[in-house]
Design a protein around this motif. Structure first.
Motif: not given
Length: 247
Positions: A164, A167, A170, A181, A196-197, A199-200, A202, A204
Motif C-alpha cells: 500500500k 492496490p 487488495i 474490487p 490503496a482502496g 486505486n483498486a 473498492t 473505502t
C-alpha cells in the motif's frame, strides 16, 4: 444487480484499525528505548517519533520493504546514538518490540464487529497491512485462533511486490475470493489504506483509531469516516448502498 450474501468482502488494515496499539508504537516503545539509554522521552521526541512512524506506516518518504526499520534508524539521532552503535540500537528496539507486540489488545468491540460480518452476513474478511506476514503472526502469537477466521486471507508487505498505497494486495484478495474490487470494502486508519482502496476500485472506510486525525482523513476522502471499526455494523446498510451504486 443484487448484492447477494457472500458476494461482498471486507479487507482490514491491522495496526490502529483492528489492533489498539498506537500508544505502544508512539509512546511505550520509544520510552522504553530511551530508558535503556538513560534518556528522557520528551514531547519533542514523541512528535518526531510520530512523524517517522507516520511515514513508515503509510507516508511517502520511507517506501520499500523495510519502512519501519528505516524509521527506527532515523530516530537513532534522538538518543544521540553514533553510527557505529546503530546495530545495537536496532537490536534494543527489536527486543522491546518483540516483547510488547504479542500483548496488543484489539480495538474494543472489533471481534463482535467481525462476527457480524462473517457469521451473520457470510462476508469473507481479509487483512492487508504494511507489516510482514511474520509480524502479523507475531502480533497474534498468544491467540492464533483470531487469525483462523480470515481463512488465510492475510496480505503482508512481503507477500506483494508493491505494498500500500498500491492496490496489489487488495487485487490479490479480489482474485482469491472471486469477488470484483467494486464489491470489496477497504478499511484502514491511514491515508495509504484509503488510497490503496481507491486505486483498486473498492468502497473505502477511514477510521480514526490510529494515526490519522479527522482533518487528515478528510483529505484522503474515503467514502465513510468512522471513529473505529465498531461503527461498521450499524452503518452496514449505507455501506451496501454505496457498493450498489458502483456495480
Amino acid at each position: 444487480m443484487n448484492l447477494e450474501s457472500g458476494k461482498i468482502g471486507f479487507i482490514f488494515d491491522l495496526d490502529g484499525t483492528l489492533l489498539d496499539n498506537m500508544d505502544f508504537f508512539l509512546r511505550d516503545m520509544p520510552r522504553q528505548v530511551a530508558q535503556f539509554y538513560g534518556s528522557e522521552f520528551t514531547p519533542e521526541m514523541e512528535t518526531f517519533v510520530k512523524s517517522m512512524m507516520f511515514e513508515a506506516f503509510g507516508g511517502s518518504k520511507l517506501k520499500g520493504k523495510t519502512p519501519i526499520l528505516r524509521a527506527i534508524l532515523k530516530t537513532a539521532k534522538l538518543y544521540n546514538i553514533p553510527w557505529y552503535k546503530r546495530l545495537q540500537f536496532l537490536k534494543v528496539n527489536y527486543q522491546v518490540y518483540k516483547k510488547g507486540i504479542t500483548n496488543m489488545s484489539l480495538i474494543p468491540g472489533a471481534e463482535d464487529m467481525l462476527n457480524v460480518l462473517t457469521q451473520k452476513n457470510n462476508f469473507p474478511i481479509g487483512i492487508c497491512t504494511t507489516s510482514s506476514e511474520e509480524e502479523i503472526k507475531l502480533r497474534f502469537q498468544n491467540r492464533p485462533e483470531f487469525l483462523d477466521q480470515f481463512n488465510g486471507a492475510l496480505i503482508g508487505r512481503d507477500t506483494v511486490k508493491n505494498p500500500k498505497p498500491a492496490p496489489e494486495g487488495i487485487l490479490k484478495l479480489s482474485k482469491k475470493w472471486g469477488i470484483p474490487p467494486n464489491r470489496l470494502v477497504m478499511v484502514g486508519d491511514f491515508s495509504a489504506d484509503v488510497e490503496a482502496g481507491k486505486n483498486a476500485g473498492t468502497t473505502t472506510i477511514g477510521v480514526l483509531s490510529g494515526f490519522c486525525t479527522l482533518e487528515t482523513m478528510k483529505e484522503a476522502n474515503p467514502d465513510f469516516i468512522f471513529q473505529d471499526v465498531t461503527k461498521i455494523p450499524e452503518n452496514l446498510p449505507d455501506i451496501l448502498n454505496k457498493i450498489q451504486e458502483s456495480v
